[in-house]
Design a protein around this motif. Structure first.
Motif, PDB file in Angstrom:
ATOM      1  N   ARG A  11      77.576  74.308   4.379  1.00 43.81           N
ATOM      2  CA  ARG A  11      77.048  73.098   3.739  1.00 43.81           C
ATOM      3  C   ARG A  11      76.708  73.381   2.275  1.00 43.81           C
ATOM      4  O   ARG A  11      77.056  72.600   1.387  1.00 43.81           O
ATOM      5  N   ALA A  14      79.945  73.883   0.324  1.00 44.56           N
ATOM      6  CA  ALA A  14      80.695  72.622   0.168  1.00 44.56           C
ATOM      7  C   ALA A  14      80.057  71.736  -0.897  1.00 44.56           C
ATOM      8  O   ALA A  14      80.757  71.059  -1.661  1.00 44.56           O
ATOM      9  N   ALA A  15      78.705  71.778  -0.947  1.00 42.64           N
ATOM     10  CA  ALA A  15      77.995  70.894  -1.898  1.00 42.64           C
ATOM     11  C   ALA A  15      78.462  71.170  -3.323  1.00 42.64           C
ATOM     12  O   ALA A  15      78.637  70.256  -4.130  1.00 42.64           O
ATOM     13  N   CYS A  18      83.365  71.394  -2.695  1.00 44.26           N
ATOM     14  CA  CYS A  18      84.258  70.465  -1.982  1.00 44.26           C
ATOM     15  C   CYS A  18      83.821  68.999  -2.105  1.00 44.26           C
ATOM     16  O   CYS A  18      84.670  68.104  -2.121  1.00 44.26           O
ATOM     17  N   SER A  19      82.510  68.794  -2.204  1.00 46.02           N
ATOM     18  CA  SER A  19      81.975  67.425  -2.092  1.00 46.02           C
ATOM     19  C   SER A  19      82.459  66.487  -3.180  1.00 46.02           C
ATOM     20  O   SER A  19      82.518  65.269  -2.972  1.00 46.02           O
ATOM     21  N   SER A  20      82.825  67.017  -4.315  1.00 43.53           N
ATOM     22  CA  SER A  20      83.238  66.131  -5.413  1.00 43.53           C
ATOM     23  C   SER A  20      84.486  65.326  -5.023  1.00 43.53           C
ATOM     24  O   SER A  20      84.647  64.178  -5.433  1.00 43.53           O
ATOM     25  N   HIS A  22      85.742  65.510  -1.438  1.00 46.69           N
ATOM     26  CA  HIS A  22      85.705  65.224  -0.004  1.00 46.69           C
ATOM     27  C   HIS A  22      84.404  64.540   0.421  1.00 46.69           C
ATOM     28  O   HIS A  22      84.201  64.291   1.603  1.00 46.69           O
ATOM     29  N   GLY A  23      83.502  64.281  -0.547  1.00 53.61           N
ATOM     30  CA  GLY A  23      82.273  63.533  -0.246  1.00 53.61           C
ATOM     31  C   GLY A  23      81.174  64.417   0.321  1.00 53.61           C
ATOM     32  O   GLY A  23      81.439  65.429   0.953  1.00 53.61           O
ATOM     33  N   GLN A  24      79.914  64.010   0.111  1.00 57.65           N
ATOM     34  CA  GLN A  24      78.768  64.769   0.635  1.00 57.65           C
ATOM     35  C   GLN A  24      78.786  64.775   2.160  1.00 57.65           C
ATOM     36  O   GLN A  24      78.334  65.734   2.791  1.00 57.65           O
ATOM     37  N   ASN A  25      79.320  63.690   2.751  1.00 61.43           N
ATOM     38  CA  ASN A  25      79.324  63.618   4.229  1.00 61.43           C
ATOM     39  C   ASN A  25      80.729  63.807   4.799  1.00 61.43           C
ATOM     40  O   ASN A  25      80.993  63.475   5.943  1.00 61.43           O
ATOM     41  N   GLY A  26      81.644  64.306   3.950  1.00 61.10           N
ATOM     42  CA  GLY A  26      82.990  64.573   4.442  1.00 61.10           C
ATOM     43  C   GLY A  26      83.907  63.374   4.431  1.00 61.10           C
ATOM     44  O   GLY A  26      85.050  63.456   4.903  1.00 61.10           O
ATOM     45  N   TYR A  80      82.134  71.286   8.297  1.00 65.72           N
ATOM     46  CA  TYR A  80      82.792  69.975   8.455  1.00 65.72           C
ATOM     47  C   TYR A  80      82.906  69.567   9.924  1.00 65.72           C
ATOM     48  O   TYR A  80      82.760  68.394  10.253  1.00 65.72           O
TER      49      TYR A  80
END
Lengths: 92, 92
Positions: A11, A14-15, A18-20, A22-26, A80
């Protein structure tokens, strides 16, 4: 590679990375990027390894995956997969 | 390829071809296969084309995608995008 990853470590990783896309909540923020929420850990790990080894080619993902360790890949995949999803099929 | 697919046609096609691995509701029945429920249509279409043109290699998917027309790809992508998903992030 079969070892279970740490979703909390995933988590945090990813923050920042990836989050930019794929989103904070995937749930992806870019239409061309896939949602990763609730995705199978084995699948996500296999794809991250494929991007890292350039067996699967996509410009951003090859750059992002290059420095990832096997542990980090396991953690991201576990993160994820830890996001709970529901799927509702539209009426006929 | 930007044209919107027909999710009903995609649903019929998926039932016969894709559901055995990706599930009737897009939640994969095989751990190595990705969930497709609610996935971005643009992403799914791009991956199906990549499998069809063998730019992305995966044994079953290259076989499955080979005969697909652009219209069928658009319909399948529209179908999976039409499945409503929710994503709930686990507590800290």
């Amino acid at each position: 590679q079969g070892q279970e990853g740490d979703p909390r470590a995933g988590r945090r990783l990813a923050a920042g990375v990836c989050s930019s896309c794929h989103g904070q909540n995937g749930i992806a923020t870019l239409p061309g990027a896939p949602n990763l929420a609730g995705q199978n850990a084995a699948y996500v790990a296999a794809q991250l390894r494929a991007y890292r080894e350039k067996e699967r080619l996509q410009e951003q993902m090859n750059i992002v995956a290059e420095p990832l360790t096997d542990k980090q890949i396991g953690d991201l995949a576990a993160w994820y997969a830890a996001i709970t999803i529901t799927a509702t099929v539209p009426g006929r």
